[in-house]
Scaffold this motif. Sequence first.
Motif, PDB file in Angstrom:
ATOM      1  N   UNK A  77       0.822  -1.209   0.000  1.00 53.87           N
ATOM      2  CA  UNK A  77       0.000   0.000   0.000  1.00 53.87           C
ATOM      3  C   UNK A  77       0.860   1.265   0.000  1.00 53.87           C
ATOM      4  N   UNK A 125       0.584   4.075  -2.843  1.00 51.30           N
ATOM      5  CA  UNK A 125       0.220   5.462  -2.519  1.00 51.30           C
ATOM      6  C   UNK A 125       1.270   6.434  -3.044  1.00 51.30           C
ATOM      7  N   UNK A 163       0.956   6.803  -6.711  1.00 51.63           N
ATOM      8  CA  UNK A 163      -0.231   7.602  -7.030  1.00 51.63           C
ATOM      9  C   UNK A 163       0.065   9.101  -6.916  1.00 51.63           C
ATOM     10  N   UNK A 222      -4.777  10.866   4.751  1.00 49.58           N
ATOM     11  CA  UNK A 222      -5.330   9.556   4.373  1.00 49.58           C
ATOM     12  C   UNK A 222      -6.293   9.036   5.443  1.00 49.58           C
ATOM     13  N   UNK A 261      -9.506   9.076   5.794  1.00 48.37           N
ATOM     14  CA  UNK A 261     -10.671   8.334   5.312  1.00 48.37           C
ATOM     15  C   UNK A 261     -10.261   6.954   4.781  1.00 48.37           C
ATOM     16  N   UNK A 262      -9.126   6.926   4.080  1.00 51.42           N
ATOM     17  CA  UNK A 262      -8.644   5.644   3.543  1.00 51.42           C
ATOM     18  C   UNK A 262      -8.280   4.694   4.694  1.00 51.42           C
ATOM     19  N   UNK A 298     -11.393   3.397   6.227  1.00 53.37           N
ATOM     20  CA  UNK A 298     -11.964   2.356   5.359  1.00 53.37           C
ATOM     21  C   UNK A 298     -11.196   1.046   5.537  1.00 53.37           C
ATOM     22  N   UNK A 299      -9.873   1.151   5.565  1.00 59.89           N
ATOM     23  CA  UNK A 299      -9.058  -0.064   5.754  1.00 59.89           C
ATOM     24  C   UNK A 299      -9.426  -0.761   7.061  1.00 59.89           C
ATOM     25  N   UNK A 300      -9.572   0.031   8.122  1.00 60.91           N
ATOM     26  CA  UNK A 300      -9.925  -0.573   9.416  1.00 60.91           C
ATOM     27  C   UNK A 300     -11.312  -1.203   9.354  1.00 60.91           C
ATOM     28  N   UNK A 345     -12.951   3.783  12.742  1.00 60.87           N
ATOM     29  CA  UNK A 345     -13.479   3.255  11.469  1.00 60.87           C
ATOM     30  C   UNK A 345     -14.833   3.864  11.096  1.00 60.87           C
ATOM     31  N   UNK A 360     -15.297   6.197   8.097  1.00 62.71           N
ATOM     32  CA  UNK A 360     -15.483   5.725   6.725  1.00 62.71           C
ATOM     33  C   UNK A 360     -16.943   5.764   6.319  1.00 62.71           C
TER      34      UNK A 360
END
Lengths: 234, 377
Positions: B3, B7, B10, B286, B288-289, B292-294, B371, B374
């Motif tokens: 990841x 990232x 990106x 990051x 929010x990301x 989301x991952x959690x 989390x 998210x």
Amino acid sequence: MTAAPLVLLEGIAKQFGTGETAVRALSDVNLAVGPGEVVGLKGPSGSGKSTLLNVIACIMAPSAGRLSLAGEPIWDERYLVRDLRRLRRERIGFIFQFHNLLPFLTARDNVALAMTLAGQPRAQARQRAQALLEELEVGRRADAMPARLSGGEAQRVAIARALANAPPIILADEPTAALDSERARVAMDLLRRVARERAAAVLVVTHDEKIFDRFDRMVALRDGRVEAEVLRSA
Amino acid sequence: MNLALADIRHGIGRFLITCVGIGLLLGVALSMVGIYQGVVREALALTRSLGAELWVVEQGTRGPFAEASRVPGDVREMVARIPGVAAAGGLTLRTAEAEGPQGRIRLQVVGYEPGRPGGPGSLVEGRALGGARFELVADARSGLPLGATLHLGADRYRVVGITRGLVASGGDPLVFATLRDSQEMQFRQAPPAARRALAAGALPAVTDTVNAVVAVLHPGADPSAVAETVRRWKHLSALTAAEQEDLLTRSVVQRARMQLGIFTVVLLFVSGVIIALIIYTMTMDKRREIATLKLIGAPDRTIAGLVLQQAMLIGAFGFVAGLVLLLSVRDHFPRAVELGVFEVAVMAGVTATICLLASVLSIRAALRIDPQQALGG
């Protein structure tokens, strides 16, 4: 509903704070969602929809009641499962209002990530992710970054990610809020199809009246209580 | 799948700009380490080049670098006869300013007797001094080319040889002249001053004076024992090469070393704070990301790995950028920037440690992200 429910809430309550400042977000909520069933959860702002979703997703502990997921008791005065993230990985698929795809991964890798987190080898995960995207008719966009996807495509990728580990439960938070009417209906039909084919329990929090007819049941919440339950399709 | 790398790919532009910024910071920190080492090396350059094993100076002084020292020129003959001494030579040291081809230059003039200890170790161009007068061997740092002439005192000198890396502890390049030339440059009075002194009844000025006598010992001779023998003469003092080097590093350049050392530590601390802030900002961007991952079940080690790997990659690329920058400009520094493999390895380790510590704050913050973030809009 004859089969054992995959989501079962019995007398669930949630209270924030104590004493005079205490706020009861949920009171004595009873709900059962069976395999293949698509249930909508509606209610005005502050009615407790998000709190209920958080409780079912095991990211917020209830104050009272019992919660079972996929037949396994999860909460009864305390969490009965130690690794809640593992539980979410393996038993719950999430679909979000703004898709929440990781912007630095391709569509395929976003789907594959959920599987690699569950321990699948990367090559196998990518292969299965591609198959899922094909199934949801976005296979040709597998190499696209999320920013390059249309709203409908991104939602399909998000659904593919939610299905990646074949979870028995799918929780969706306003999944059609960012879609126009036509795409919203298509997305809901897709969810219905997935629920039927995989015998998954789908619980959708929504305000979107144009998709109310796509649910098997609609549960209305008000002030933290189940106000009404309407069976849409018998 | 990694990841952290995904990232970075990106947002490669942002990552590279961050690395360049960190690189500039680490480049300054590296240059401080290099200058620190350079100050020490330059302080020892002259003593090591001369190869002297014993320094005989004026009694009660720690000359000729730490304190002024003057001894009669014939002391070299006395020293040469001490058991254990293979050869001895007189040495004068004097700072001078002269008009060079590229403008005014400041020099440290070393006078020695060709054929005796005290001359430059090796030349990179030209020849050593011989019997002829008014010749110089100059260090390349002076900017004097072979064949160049310049005025020192009342006379014009010609450069016949070039050395490299020989500078005084203050950073002035060394030029070597014959002892006689340098003594006259240093001790001979100008004619009007000499006439006035004679008229006042003074004796003519003695020019056979040196600042120190340096000696090379026979193999197996004990420098400390020979130094002890010299110290028995009431008017002389002696330092072994090790004592002289210790004096140079602990006394002559001590303040400069401390200043550079403290500045380097402060700079590394500032670098650590800046790296920590950058990593923290990158992590919070990051949020929010990570939520989301959690939510989708990523374990803490995946999230911690994302932050830590990015911190280490920023540190690694920034360090390489800083090192490349420094190596490409270090020859333009007015003083030596000494950066060996050891110093680079130590700084790489320090940078890695800074990045590791800097990421701790961000990892803690990332692991505390709820989390629930998210969900919802």
